[in-house]
Design a protein around this motif. Structure first.
Motif, PDB file in Angstrom:
ATOM      1  N   SER A  78       0.868  -1.176   0.000  1.00 44.88           N
ATOM      2  CA  SER A  78       0.000   0.000   0.000  1.00 44.88           C
ATOM      3  C   SER A  78       0.903   1.224   0.000  1.00 44.88           C
ATOM      4  N   SER A  79       0.456   2.290  -0.616  1.00 45.54           N
ATOM      5  CA  SER A  79       1.310   3.471  -0.739  1.00 45.54           C
ATOM      6  C   SER A  79       0.513   4.746  -0.554  1.00 45.54           C
ATOM      7  N   PHE A  80       1.215   5.763  -0.115  1.00 43.46           N
ATOM      8  CA  PHE A  80       0.644   7.102   0.031  1.00 43.46           C
ATOM      9  C   PHE A  80       1.652   8.093  -0.531  1.00 43.46           C
ATOM     10  N   LYS A  81       1.171   9.043  -1.320  1.00 42.32           N
ATOM     11  CA  LYS A  81       2.101  10.023  -1.876  1.00 42.32           C
ATOM     12  C   LYS A  81       1.457  11.397  -1.973  1.00 42.32           C
ATOM     13  N   VAL A  82       2.300  12.401  -1.948  1.00 37.17           N
ATOM     14  CA  VAL A  82       1.899  13.781  -2.169  1.00 37.17           C
ATOM     15  C   VAL A  82       2.860  14.341  -3.210  1.00 37.17           C
ATOM     16  N   ALA A  83       2.335  15.043  -4.198  1.00 32.95           N
ATOM     17  CA  ALA A  83       3.189  15.474  -5.305  1.00 32.95           C
ATOM     18  C   ALA A  83       2.707  16.776  -5.913  1.00 32.95           C
ATOM     19  N   TYR A  84       3.639  17.442  -6.545  1.00 32.42           N
ATOM     20  CA  TYR A  84       3.375  18.658  -7.322  1.00 32.42           C
ATOM     21  C   TYR A  84       3.462  18.287  -8.798  1.00 32.42           C
ATOM     22  N   VAL A  85       2.516  18.791  -9.598  1.00 32.66           N
ATOM     23  CA  VAL A  85       2.467  18.494 -11.029  1.00 32.66           C
ATOM     24  C   VAL A  85       2.808  19.765 -11.806  1.00 32.66           C
ATOM     25  N   ALA A  86       3.859  19.708 -12.612  1.00 32.27           N
ATOM     26  CA  ALA A  86       4.316  20.860 -13.386  1.00 32.27           C
ATOM     27  C   ALA A  86       3.799  20.781 -14.809  1.00 32.27           C
ATOM     28  N   ASN A  87       2.877  21.675 -15.133  1.00 31.74           N
ATOM     29  CA  ASN A  87       2.367  21.817 -16.494  1.00 31.74           C
ATOM     30  C   ASN A  87       1.807  20.516 -17.061  1.00 31.74           C
ATOM     31  N   GLN A  88       1.253  19.656 -16.185  1.00 34.82           N
ATOM     32  CA  GLN A  88       0.663  18.377 -16.578  1.00 34.82           C
ATOM     33  C   GLN A  88       1.652  17.469 -17.311  1.00 34.82           C
ATOM     34  N   GLN A  89       2.943  17.696 -17.102  1.00 34.31           N
ATOM     35  CA  GLN A  89       3.959  16.930 -17.827  1.00 34.31           C
ATOM     36  C   GLN A  89       4.986  16.264 -16.923  1.00 34.31           C
ATOM     37  N   PHE A  90       5.074  16.677 -15.661  1.00 33.01           N
ATOM     38  CA  PHE A  90       6.089  16.096 -14.774  1.00 33.01           C
ATOM     39  C   PHE A  90       5.635  16.216 -13.322  1.00 33.01           C
ATOM     40  N   GLU A  91       5.788  15.124 -12.571  1.00 31.36           N
ATOM     41  CA  GLU A  91       5.442  15.106 -11.155  1.00 31.36           C
ATOM     42  C   GLU A  91       6.712  14.965 -10.322  1.00 31.36           C
ATOM     43  N   ILE A  92       6.722  15.653  -9.185  1.00 35.06           N
ATOM     44  CA  ILE A  92       7.789  15.474  -8.206  1.00 35.06           C
ATOM     45  C   ILE A  92       7.163  15.561  -6.827  1.00 35.06           C
ATOM     46  N   GLY A  93       7.538  14.618  -5.947  1.00 31.03           N
ATOM     47  CA  GLY A  93       6.933  14.604  -4.631  1.00 31.03           C
ATOM     48  C   GLY A  93       7.572  13.575  -3.727  1.00 31.03           C
ATOM     49  N   PHE A  94       6.784  13.131  -2.738  1.00 29.49           N
ATOM     50  CA  PHE A  94       7.260  12.146  -1.771  1.00 29.49           C
ATOM     51  C   PHE A  94       6.264  11.001  -1.715  1.00 29.49           C
ATOM     52  N   ILE A  95       6.777   9.775  -1.586  1.00 30.86           N
ATOM     53  CA  ILE A  95       5.923   8.589  -1.523  1.00 30.86           C
ATOM     54  C   ILE A  95       6.407   7.679  -0.403  1.00 30.86           C
ATOM     55  N   ALA A  96       5.453   7.058   0.311  1.00 29.00           N
ATOM     56  CA  ALA A  96       5.754   6.082   1.352  1.00 29.00           C
ATOM     57  C   ALA A  96       5.042   4.779   1.002  1.00 29.00           C
ATOM     58  N   VAL A  97       5.747   3.662   1.145  1.00 29.07           N
ATOM     59  CA  VAL A  97       5.218   2.345   0.767  1.00 29.07           C
ATOM     60  C   VAL A  97       5.388   1.372   1.926  1.00 29.07           C
ATOM     61  N   GLY A  98       4.313   0.687   2.276  1.00 27.77           N
ATOM     62  CA  GLY A  98       4.383  -0.391   3.254  1.00 27.77           C
ATOM     63  C   GLY A  98       4.087  -1.713   2.569  1.00 27.77           C
ATOM     64  N   PHE A  99       4.706  -2.795   3.029  1.00 34.80           N
ATOM     65  CA  PHE A  99       4.478  -4.083   2.375  1.00 34.80           C
ATOM     66  C   PHE A  99       4.496  -5.227   3.392  1.00 34.80           C
ATOM     67  N   TYR A 100       3.825  -6.280   2.988  1.00 34.80           N
ATOM     68  CA  TYR A 100       3.822  -7.538   3.755  1.00 34.80           C
ATOM     69  C   TYR A 100       4.011  -8.667   2.765  1.00 34.80           C
ATOM     70  N   SER A 101       4.973  -9.545   3.044  1.00 31.40           N
ATOM     71  CA  SER A 101       5.280 -10.655   2.141  1.00 31.40           C
ATOM     72  C   SER A 101       5.165 -11.978   2.874  1.00 31.40           C
TER      73      SER A 101
END
Length: 240
Positions: A78-101
């Motif tokens: 599962s993941s959660f992210k927050v990001a800024y979108v520049a001119n609908q062509q590029f995203e930059i932000g932070f993402i956190a991912v948790g996993f269970y295997s």
């Protein structure tokens, strides 16, 4: 008297011709101005008062879920992210991912599973950004920690084998996504990613060295993807 009358006719005739030419010129000028005004009309939805193209900015929060493998074992993320979108062509932000295997790692007379959390910078160039459906190439660069867990404890609770034995890991996760724009506030995504990690130094009895693996997933982004509407464009429908 007669010669004078004749001369008068010839004197005023050139003036009548000049006035006709002036009227014709004015009519042509008015026609040109009307054509210029018509050229400013848009496709029928708005009138644009200048030709400046404003940059489009956006921000969003995203939530995603995935399914894949680690060492051929079923893995859920599962993941959660927050990001800024520049001119609908590029995203930059932070993402956190948790996993269970559900690795069922054997060792030290016990069978253990694997869980962890990692996060970092999120980069995502976007193709066909003006279309309803886009193609993007997300990339995560970051790190986190993983631990062995025991989900078969006597009381039925999930227990970390050793709370002080979290192992740090560096992660790079490239992928490819298909994006579907429902409107300027909601976007759906689906795609595939491959996780690459540094080595993990668990007890040699367990054998697992990395958390590499492929995963498929889907998610939703909620925010404002177009905060840069042209303030020089007036919507005709608003005045109807």
């Amino acid at each position: 008297m007669q010669p004078f009358i004749i001369c008068s006719v010839y004197i005023y005739k050139p003036k009548l011709i000049t006035m006709k030419h002036t009227c014709a010129f004015l009519l042509l000028l008015l026609f040109a101005l009307q054509s210029n005004l018509n050229a400013q009309e848009a496709d029928g939805d708005y009138i644009e008062f200048n030709d400046r193209r404003n940059a489009v900015h956006g921000v969003y929060l995203g939530l995603g879920f995935g399914y894949g493998t680690i060492d051929k074992a079923e893995t859920y993320t599962s993941s959660f992210k927050v990001a800024y979108v520049a001119n609908q062509q590029f995203e930059i932000g932070f993402i956190a991912v948790g996993f269970y295997s559900d690795t069922n790692i054997s060792g030290l007379n016990n069978i253990k599973d694997l869980a962890g959390l990692y996060g970092g910078l999120h980069f995502e160039p976007i193709l066909f950004s003006k279309s309803k459906v886009n193609l993007s190439f997300p990339l995560l660069i970051g790190g986190g920690a993983v631990a062995l867990i025991d989900d078969n404890s006597e009381d039925g609770d999930v227990v970390i084998v050793n709370k002080n034995d979290w192992k740090h890991v560096f992660v790079v996760e490239p992928g490819i996504n298909v994006l579907y724009n429902i409107n300027r506030y909601i976007q759906l995504e689906a795609g595939v990613k491959y996780r690459l990690s540094s080595k993990i130094n668990f007890n040699p009895e367990y054998g697992l060295k990395r958390i590499n693996g492929v995963s498929v997933g889907m998610g939703v982004k909620i925010g404002v993807f177009n905060m840069g509407r042209n303030r020089y464009k007036k919507n005709i429908k608003d005045d109807i």
